[in-house]
Design an enzyme around this catalytic site. Structure first.
Site, PDB file in Angstrom:
ATOM      1  N   ALA A  13      13.385  -1.661  -4.713  1.00 55.28           N
ATOM      2  CA  ALA A  13      14.132  -2.343  -3.771  1.00 55.28           C
ATOM      3  C   ALA A  13      15.482  -1.717  -3.522  1.00 55.28           C
ATOM      4  O   ALA A  13      16.481  -2.217  -3.079  1.00 55.28           O
ATOM      5  CB  ALA A  13      14.440  -3.832  -3.947  1.00 55.28           C
ATOM      6  N   VAL A  63       8.013   1.437 -12.852  1.00 53.75           N
ATOM      7  CA  VAL A  63       6.983   0.310 -12.997  1.00 53.75           C
ATOM      8  C   VAL A  63       5.558   0.971 -13.633  1.00 53.75           C
ATOM      9  O   VAL A  63       4.838   0.150 -14.119  1.00 53.75           O
ATOM     10  CB  VAL A  63       6.518  -0.360 -11.633  1.00 53.75           C
ATOM     11  CG1 VAL A  63       7.833  -1.113 -10.953  1.00 53.75           C
ATOM     12  CG2 VAL A  63       6.116   0.874 -10.482  1.00 53.75           C
ATOM     13  N   SER A 141      -1.278  -0.599   2.373  1.00 56.12           N
ATOM     14  CA  SER A 141      -0.935   0.429   3.315  1.00 56.12           C
ATOM     15  C   SER A 141      -2.097   0.399   4.445  1.00 56.12           C
ATOM     16  O   SER A 141      -3.240   0.199   3.877  1.00 56.12           O
ATOM     17  CB  SER A 141      -0.771   1.858   3.020  1.00 56.12           C
ATOM     18  OG  SER A 141      -0.585   2.533   3.959  1.00 56.12           O
ATOM     19  N   TYR A 154      -3.239   8.695  -2.431  1.00 57.84           N
ATOM     20  CA  TYR A 154      -2.332   7.499  -1.877  1.00 57.84           C
ATOM     21  C   TYR A 154      -3.208   6.428  -1.363  1.00 57.84           C
ATOM     22  O   TYR A 154      -3.141   5.018  -1.795  1.00 57.84           O
ATOM     23  CB  TYR A 154      -1.449   7.920  -1.024  1.00 57.84           C
ATOM     24  CG  TYR A 154      -0.351   6.755  -0.344  1.00 57.84           C
ATOM     25  CD1 TYR A 154       0.522   6.358  -1.059  1.00 57.84           C
ATOM     26  CD2 TYR A 154      -0.733   6.396   1.042  1.00 57.84           C
ATOM     27  CE1 TYR A 154       1.510   5.439  -0.499  1.00 57.84           C
ATOM     28  CE2 TYR A 154      -0.002   5.383   1.457  1.00 57.84           C
ATOM     29  CZ  TYR A 154       1.055   5.121   0.588  1.00 57.84           C
ATOM     30  OH  TYR A 154       1.879   3.979   1.314  1.00 57.84           O
ATOM     31  N   LYS A 158      -3.964   2.545  -2.617  1.00 65.11           N
ATOM     32  CA  LYS A 158      -3.846   1.104  -1.894  1.00 65.11           C
ATOM     33  C   LYS A 158      -5.054   0.577  -1.712  1.00 65.11           C
ATOM     34  O   LYS A 158      -4.732  -0.780  -1.364  1.00 65.11           O
ATOM     35  CB  LYS A 158      -3.106   1.797  -0.422  1.00 65.11           C
ATOM     36  CG  LYS A 158      -1.656   2.388  -0.473  1.00 65.11           C
ATOM     37  CD  LYS A 158      -0.830   1.284  -1.172  1.00 65.11           C
ATOM     38  CE  LYS A 158       0.705   1.922  -1.094  1.00 65.11           C
ATOM     39  NZ  LYS A 158       1.574   0.899  -1.501  1.00 65.11           N
TER      40      LYS A 158
HETATM   41  P1  NDP Z   1      10.766   4.513   0.111  1.00 65.64           P
HETATM   42  O1  NDP Z   1      10.348   5.768  -0.637  1.00 65.64           O
HETATM   43  O2  NDP Z   1      11.702   4.460   1.307  1.00 65.64           O
HETATM   44  O3  NDP Z   1      11.386   3.643  -1.106  1.00 65.64           O
HETATM   45  C1  NDP Z   1      10.549   3.411  -2.377  1.00 65.64           C
HETATM   46  C2  NDP Z   1      11.327   2.427  -3.244  1.00 65.64           C
HETATM   47  O4  NDP Z   1      10.331   2.493  -4.387  1.00 65.64           O
HETATM   48  C3  NDP Z   1      12.788   3.166  -3.654  1.00 65.64           C
HETATM   49  O5  NDP Z   1      13.622   2.090  -3.743  1.00 65.64           O
HETATM   50  C4  NDP Z   1      12.318   3.860  -5.046  1.00 65.64           C
HETATM   51  O6  NDP Z   1      13.285   4.021  -5.956  1.00 65.64           O
HETATM   52  C5  NDP Z   1      11.119   2.937  -5.507  1.00 65.64           C
HETATM   53  N1  NDP Z   1      10.323   3.638  -6.467  1.00 65.64           N
HETATM   54  C6  NDP Z   1       9.581   4.570  -6.259  1.00 65.64           C
HETATM   55  N2  NDP Z   1       8.718   4.955  -7.408  1.00 65.64           N
HETATM   56  C7  NDP Z   1       9.183   3.866  -8.507  1.00 65.64           C
HETATM   57  C8  NDP Z   1       8.710   3.549  -9.631  1.00 65.64           C
HETATM   58  N3  NDP Z   1       8.001   4.386 -10.431  1.00 65.64           N
HETATM   59  N4  NDP Z   1       9.551   2.512 -10.092  1.00 65.64           N
HETATM   60  C9  NDP Z   1      10.328   1.877  -9.666  1.00 65.64           C
HETATM   61  N5  NDP Z   1      10.454   1.938  -8.413  1.00 65.64           N
HETATM   62  C10 NDP Z   1      10.175   3.147  -7.752  1.00 65.64           C
HETATM   63  O7  NDP Z   1       9.390   3.842   0.442  1.00 65.64           O
HETATM   64  P2  NDP Z   1       9.079   2.965   1.343  1.00 65.64           P
HETATM   65  O8  NDP Z   1       9.974   1.832   1.757  1.00 65.64           O
HETATM   66  O9  NDP Z   1       8.675   3.459   2.878  1.00 65.64           O
HETATM   67  O10 NDP Z   1       7.581   1.915   1.105  1.00 65.64           O
HETATM   68  C11 NDP Z   1       7.624   1.015   0.301  1.00 65.64           C
HETATM   69  C12 NDP Z   1       6.230   0.416   0.078  1.00 65.64           C
HETATM   70  O11 NDP Z   1       5.918   0.324   1.296  1.00 65.64           O
HETATM   71  C13 NDP Z   1       5.504   1.548  -0.802  1.00 65.64           C
HETATM   72  O12 NDP Z   1       4.673   0.909  -1.660  1.00 65.64           O
HETATM   73  C14 NDP Z   1       4.651   2.208   0.461  1.00 65.64           C
HETATM   74  O13 NDP Z   1       3.507   2.678  -0.060  1.00 65.64           O
HETATM   75  C15 NDP Z   1       4.365   1.254   1.342  1.00 65.64           C
HETATM   76  N6  NDP Z   1       4.127   1.771   2.738  1.00 65.64           N
HETATM   77  C16 NDP Z   1       5.039   2.420   3.304  1.00 65.64           C
HETATM   78  C17 NDP Z   1       4.704   2.460   4.660  1.00 65.64           C
HETATM   79  C18 NDP Z   1       5.796   3.486   5.497  1.00 65.64           C
HETATM   80  O14 NDP Z   1       5.382   3.769   6.678  1.00 65.64           O
HETATM   81  N7  NDP Z   1       7.003   3.884   5.011  1.00 65.64           N
HETATM   82  C19 NDP Z   1       3.518   2.553   5.359  1.00 65.64           C
HETATM   83  C20 NDP Z   1       2.473   1.693   4.630  1.00 65.64           C
HETATM   84  C21 NDP Z   1       2.983   1.299   3.217  1.00 65.64           C
HETATM   85  P3  NDP Z   1      14.326   4.802  -5.504  1.00 65.64           P
HETATM   86  O15 NDP Z   1      15.338   3.990  -4.628  1.00 65.64           O
HETATM   87  O16 NDP Z   1      15.234   4.912  -6.855  1.00 65.64           O
HETATM   88  O17 NDP Z   1      14.219   6.384  -4.941  1.00 65.64           O
END
Ligand code: NDP
Length: 246
Positions: A13, A63, A141, A154, A158
């Site tokens: 988040a 995670v 996704s 990926y 998913k």
């Molecule tokens: P972002 O890359 O914008 O944000 C991802 C968030 O997850 C960041 O806060 C990041 O941390 C955190 N994160 C990544 N890896 C880890 C980890 N190993 N442990 C803890 N936190 C972690 O991604 P989105 O908001 O776009 O995506 C969110 C979810 O939605 C994902 O599961 C993605 O697969 C899914 N999704 C997104 C789509 C899109 O079009 N954007 C479409 C379909 C699915 P930090 O802030 O430190 O970088």
């Protein structure tokens, strides 16, 4: 929607979809625990949640690291005593054509996107069972359903979330715990910001509603699934993709 006196754990988040989900829940009265990796992003998220008037605990926890996740949940429960809502949102991409995909790229994406969900859910589930209440939403996704060239790792991770969601829903229903997924299509976040103009045009041509989705579109679906309005919904996937796939 009123979710006062609830506590949610939202993974990933720091920004993007997870941050908007955390803010929506906070506005509905929920105290928030969240994870991400980068403190720069988490400080901002935490400040915005606290400005809404909710309590917030932020952890820099990967995670994929089961021990760190267990420690985090222990610390969070010491403070907040319970977790009612779990949103498994953290996810990454490491795209490559299959022929070129390295073992590390496969392992890393599966570790974070799929084992991460196992680790976090495992750490919170006993408390939900004890209190006979829980709402779990996993962010999958569209490509877990359609597949996508360059995303074998990926889309496999998913697609795995669907099996996880359906099985867990069946196991936990008699404890009043629901488990559902939300499957976003193409949403404007940092994850999609590296798409070229050509890629964006090609995607838009496939979206009947003619635009990319917003993080609010996804957060609205999550808020519904954790609300009392969704008490009789479990094991399902809510698609949020402008009609691109149904
Ligand atoms: P972002 O890359 O914008 O944000 C991802 C968030 O997850 C960041 O806060 C990041 O941390 C955190 N994160 C990544 N890896 C880890 C980890 N190993 N442990 C803890 N936190 C972690 O991604 P989105 O908001 O776009 O995506 C969110 C979810 O939605 C994902 O599961 C993605 O697969 C899914 N999704 C997104 C789509 C899109 O079009 N954007 C479409 C379909 C699915 P930090 O802030 O430190 O970088």
């Amino acid at each position: 929607m009123n979710l006062e006196n609830h506590v949610a754990l939202v993974t990933g988040a720091g920004r993007g979809i997870g941050k908007t989900i955390a803010l929506h829940l906070a506005k509905a009265g929920v105290d928030i625990i969240f994870t991400n990796r980068n403190k720069k992003f988490s400080d901002q998220t935490q400040a915005e949640i606290e400005a809404i008037g909710r309590q917030c605990l932020a952890f820099q926890v990967d995670v994929a690291d089961a021990d760190a996740v267990n420690e985090m949940v222990k610390m969070a429960l010491d403070d907040f005593k319970k977790i009612d809502i779990l949103v498994n949102n953290a996810g990454i991409t490491q795209d490559n054509l299959f022929l070129r995909m390295k073992q590390e790229e496969w392992n890393k994406v599966l570790d974070v996107n799929l084992s991460g969900i196992f680790n976090v859910t495992k750490a919170v589930i006993k408390g939900m069972i004890r209190q006979r209440y829980g709402r779990i939403v996993n962010i999958t996704s569209i490509v877990g359903f359609t597949g996508n060239p360059g995303q074998v790792n990926y889309s496999t991770s998913k697609a795995g979330i669907s099996g996880f969601t359906k099985s867990l829903a069946r196991e936990l229903a008699n404890r009043n715990i629901t488990c559902n997924s939300v499957a976003p299509g193409f949403i404007e976040t940092d994850m999609t910001s590296e798409m070229t103009k050509e890629q964006i045009s090609a995607v838009l041509a496939q979206i009947p509603l003619g635009k990319m989705g917003s993080t609010d579109d996804v957060a609205n679906a999550v808020s519904f699934l954790v609300s009392d309005q969704a008490n009789y919904i479990t094991g399902t996937t809510l698609h949020v993709n402008g009609g691109m796939y149904c």
